[in-house]
Write an enzyme that holds these catalytic residues in place. Structure first.
Site, PDB file in Angstrom:
ATOM      1  N   TYR A  44      -7.071  15.656 -31.698  1.00  0.00           N
ATOM      2  CA  TYR A  44      -7.734  16.897 -31.262  1.00  0.00           C
ATOM      3  C   TYR A  44      -6.717  17.754 -30.518  1.00  0.00           C
ATOM      4  O   TYR A  44      -5.946  17.255 -29.693  1.00  0.00           O
ATOM      5  CB  TYR A  44      -8.904  16.568 -30.329  1.00  0.00           C
ATOM      6  CG  TYR A  44      -9.539  17.792 -29.682  1.00  0.00           C
ATOM      7  CD1 TYR A  44     -10.634  18.420 -30.272  1.00  0.00           C
ATOM      8  CD2 TYR A  44      -9.034  18.315 -28.492  1.00  0.00           C
ATOM      9  CE1 TYR A  44     -11.195  19.539 -29.686  1.00  0.00           C
ATOM     10  CE2 TYR A  44      -9.598  19.439 -27.905  1.00  0.00           C
ATOM     11  CZ  TYR A  44     -10.679  20.053 -28.515  1.00  0.00           C
ATOM     12  OH  TYR A  44     -11.238  21.158 -27.944  1.00  0.00           O
ATOM     13  N   GLU A  78      -9.305  26.070 -31.466  1.00  0.00           N
ATOM     14  CA  GLU A  78      -9.624  24.645 -31.416  1.00  0.00           C
ATOM     15  C   GLU A  78      -9.414  24.036 -32.798  1.00  0.00           C
ATOM     16  O   GLU A  78      -9.997  24.503 -33.774  1.00  0.00           O
ATOM     17  CB  GLU A  78     -11.074  24.450 -30.972  1.00  0.00           C
ATOM     18  CG  GLU A  78     -11.468  22.989 -30.818  1.00  0.00           C
ATOM     19  CD  GLU A  78     -12.949  22.825 -30.495  1.00  0.00           C
ATOM     20  OE1 GLU A  78     -13.264  22.017 -29.615  1.00  0.00           O
ATOM     21  OE2 GLU A  78     -13.772  23.500 -31.141  1.00  0.00           O
TER      22      GLU A  78
END
Length: 431
Positions: free
Chosen positions: A152, A240
């Site tokens: 991530y 993101e």
């Protein structure tokens, strides 16, 4: 490296849950008090591609024949076909054509065309769409890549750091909020100097913390710097990537990304904002945005006409307290013009559910006389047929009250919000 409070990170990370949407910090469950820029998945990936970020090869198709041609051009071992809608949960969605799932894998280009035929022009229903679903107008045909490891990575604005922060975790492909709650030691942060940008050592340290090793560490660091360049280039408030993946062939690829944009930068990001996909937005909300009005439709029958998001929420609450149900959330904001008042009334009266209108204005920046003139003009030109209750307070309020009282229009005055809510609820019973 400066530390970031876990709460600040959790709040910031939670903002990335909705695809390409920023949520205001003050909101009611299921409500948003302003529209935000909406981009489809392929549009976000195109922006990334233009900044040299590694993404899967893809094409966009609007017909089944275009989808088949795209599959042949990709010449990939495996192909993924994705219905392009703004709502999440596509993989588990259902088309009214009978097809299950808005994301499909295949190795046969001919099957790509068959899938596109069952997607394009049909409604896809997911947990995040209206009951009737959303019509699919485009599909993304992309090269399917195997992922050997998922991480991530995000870049976001953090007030406590007065600027951008890099946030990463070696655990990707899952909800980052869960990782932050259960394994906070797996969340890594780097505060970025807004003048210097991302330094090489910061990018390499983040890449190492994400678990990239050997040549992949340098490759991941390069992707991190390119993502930061994109972040600045498009005036993003958040980028993101989940997952930022590693392939068996030794590539670092951004498989899925969500980009949030600063609405205040629209004047210099015209090309980006021109991509805003409003086809899935409520038509009334879209129309309201043209006049800088913040409108959200609700299920009640008392229209709320208020300045300020906090006051609007309080108005909705007090209507509910006195047995009524708000029909909308409408915020005029601070710099109100007479024409906005007229357009606001036009929107409210066009709603067949509306049986009464409650105007609640607290004039700090707002001049109450401007509101009053706008109200009287709207009432006359639109031939208002539902009860109207008005509560005004603040700047130039006496002049505003005089304008309303001398208008000869059937306007019910209220001395405070509680009184206004009671009168609005009672007016429906009489009407």
């Amino acid at each position: 490296m400066r530390d970031i409070k876990p709460d600040a990170f959790l709040i910031a990370a939670a903002a990335g849950v909705a695809a390409n949407l920023l949520r205001p910090s003050q909101e009611l469950p299921g409500w948003s008090c302003r529209r935000w820029l909406n981009l489809q998945e392929y549009q976000s990936k195109k922006l990334m591609q233009e900044s040299g970020v590694a993404v899967q090869r893809f094409f966009v198709a609007e017909t089944a024949s275009e989808a088949r041609a795209a599959a042949r051009r990709l010449n990939a071992k495996e192909i993924v076909v994705k219905a392009q809608i703004l709502a999440g949960g596509r993989g588990k969605g259902l088309f009214d054509s009978g097809l299950r799932g808005g994301v499909h894998l295949t190795k046969d280009p001919a099957v790509v065309g068959e899938l596109a035929e069952q997607m394009l022009g049909f409604n896809l229903t997911t947990k995040q769409t209206p009951k009737e679903g959303v019509k699919v107008k485009t599909v993304m045909v992309a090269e399917a890549l195997d992922i050997s490891r998922e991480t991530y990575f995000a870049i976001l604005m953090d007030r406590s750091c007065n600027g951008p922060v890099l946030v990463g975790s070696p655990q990707g492909g899952v909800d980052i909020e869960e990782v932050a709650a259960k394994s906070p030691e797996l969340i890594f942060k780097e505060v970025v100097d807004i003048v210097d940008g991302v330094r090489d050592e910061q990018a390499l340290r983040m890449a190492a913390n994400l678990g990239f090793k050997g040549p992949l560490e340098r490759q991941a660091a390069d992707q991190i710097k390119r993502l930061y360049d994109l972040f600045l280039k498009v005036d993003a408030t958040q980028v993101e990537v989940n997952p930022l993946g590693e392939t068996p062939e030794g590539r670092v690829v951004c498989f899925d990304a969500k980009i949030n944009f600063d609405d205040n930068a629209e004047f210099r990001q015209k090309d980006v904002f021109a991509m805003d996909d409003m086809t899935e937005s409520d038509p009334t909300e879209t129309e309201a945005a043209k006049y800088d009005l913040k409108y959200i439709g609700l299920d009640g029958n008392i229209a709320c006409f208020v300045n300020g998001a906090g006051l609007a929420m309080a108005t909705c609450d007090i209507i509910d307290l006195h047995g009524g149900k708000p029909a909308n959330f409408l915020d005029l904001g601070g710099g109100v013009k007479e024409s906005q008042v007229y357009q606001a009334f036009k929107l409210l009266t066009a709603d067949p559910k509306v049986e009464a209108i409650l105007v609640n204005i607290f004039g700090g920046i707002v001049n109450c006389a401007i509101i009053a003139n706008g109200i009287t003009k709207a009432c006359r030109e639109l031939e208002l047929k539902v009860p109207l209750v008005v509560r005004l307070e603040g700047t130039n309020v006496e002049e505003a009250k005089r304008i309303l009282s001398e208008s000869g229009l059937p306007i019910t005055a209220a001395h405070d919000l509680d009184d206004a809510a009671k009168k609005a609820v009672a007016s429906i019973a009489k009407h």
